[in-house]
Design an enzyme around this catalytic site. Structure first.
Site, mmCIF file in Angstrom:
data_model
loop_
_atom_site.group_PDB
_atom_site.id
_atom_site.type_symbol
_atom_site.label_atom_id
_atom_site.label_comp_id
_atom_site.label_asym_id
_atom_site.label_seq_id
_atom_site.Cartn_x
_atom_site.Cartn_y
_atom_site.Cartn_z
ATOM 1 N N HIS A 10 40.468 20.303 17.960
ATOM 2 C CA HIS A 10 39.959 19.075 17.337
ATOM 3 C C HIS A 10 41.058 18.023 17.187
ATOM 4 O O HIS A 10 42.249 18.341 17.139
ATOM 5 C CB HIS A 10 39.348 19.380 15.969
ATOM 6 N N ARG A 61 35.158 19.054 11.586
ATOM 7 C CA ARG A 61 36.149 18.371 12.415
ATOM 8 C C ARG A 61 36.076 18.822 13.872
ATOM 9 O O ARG A 61 36.300 18.022 14.784
ATOM 10 C CB ARG A 61 37.562 18.574 11.845
ATOM 11 N N GLU A 88 38.619 27.994 12.244
ATOM 12 C CA GLU A 88 40.064 28.098 12.080
ATOM 13 C C GLU A 88 40.412 29.375 11.301
ATOM 14 O O GLU A 88 39.577 29.947 10.589
ATOM 15 C CB GLU A 88 40.578 26.859 11.340
ATOM 16 N N HIS A 158 39.740 25.142 17.020
ATOM 17 C CA HIS A 158 40.890 24.938 16.144
ATOM 18 C C HIS A 158 42.152 25.557 16.735
ATOM 19 O O HIS A 158 42.091 26.396 17.632
ATOM 20 C CB HIS A 158 40.599 25.563 14.776
#
Length: 206
Positions: A10, A61, A88, A158
């Site tokens: 991202h 995100r 993440e 991520h």
């Protein structure tokens, strides 16, 4: 057969900018992060890349980055599958803390171990090994079969969840993976062989 797999971290998040541990917290993208995501899409468009399906995490995100990339390549309505398996790494008690404040509290060496070791988790969180154990089965079960059928797949996720995939694709070890950094908004373009190994890899930097 074009076995295409593109990985994209991202764009810069508000907490990246503030030097905070993020993990499963869900801050938005900064203006720079939005532009990084759009630039990733533009670079893929310039290569003539089109996708059959996209995967992303359960966090905003990554989802927004995925959406912006697809808008730039002219596929805004592409089927996109979101799953927390691609989230993440969970930083546990460190989430939301400034990295400098964490060093002041626990010491430079301890925080370095939590951030860069393979198998030592922070309090209440996941190690990179734990993240690999979550991401890799999902990749093998859901993503890789599509790629091997010739579908062109985008994964927008991520730094640590993608490191888990790069570890396998690039043949990295528990000793070498901690040194790998993935830049925000820079796509990694893989073409795979029939045996799932990597035929070619290209890093689409600016």
């Amino acid at each position: 057969m074009d076995r295409l797999l593109v990985l994209a971290r991202h764009g810069q998040s508000e907490w990246n900018l503030k030097n905070l541990f993020t993990g499963w917290k869900d801050p938005g993208l900064t203006d720079l992060g939005i532009e990084e995501a759009r630039n990733a899409g533009r670079r893929l468009k310039a290569m003539g890349v089109q996708f059959d399906v996209a995967y992303t995490s359960a966090l905003g995100r990554a989802q927004r980055t995925c959406k912006l990339i697809l808008e730039e390549i002219g596929q805004p309505d592409l089927k996109t599958i979101a799953d927390q398996a691609l989230n993440e790494r969970d930083y546990g008690d460190l989430a939301g803390l400034n990295k400098d404040d964490a060093r002041a509290r626990w010491g430079e060496e301890q925080v370095h171990v939590w951030r860069r070791s393979y198998d030592v988790p922070p309090p209440g969180g996941e190690s990179l090994k734990d993240t690999v154990a979550r991401v890799l089965p999902y990749y093998i079960r859901e993503i890789l079969p599509r790629v091997m059928r010739g579908e062109r797949v985008l994964v927008a996720a991520h730094g640590n969840s993608l490191r888990a995939l790069v570890m396998v694709l690039d043949g990295l070890t528990a000793e070498t993976i901690p040194g790998l950094e993935l830049a925000t908004g820079i796509p990694l373009v893989y073409h795979l062989n029939a045996d799932t190994t990597v035929a070619s890899k290209e890093v689409l930097e600016g």
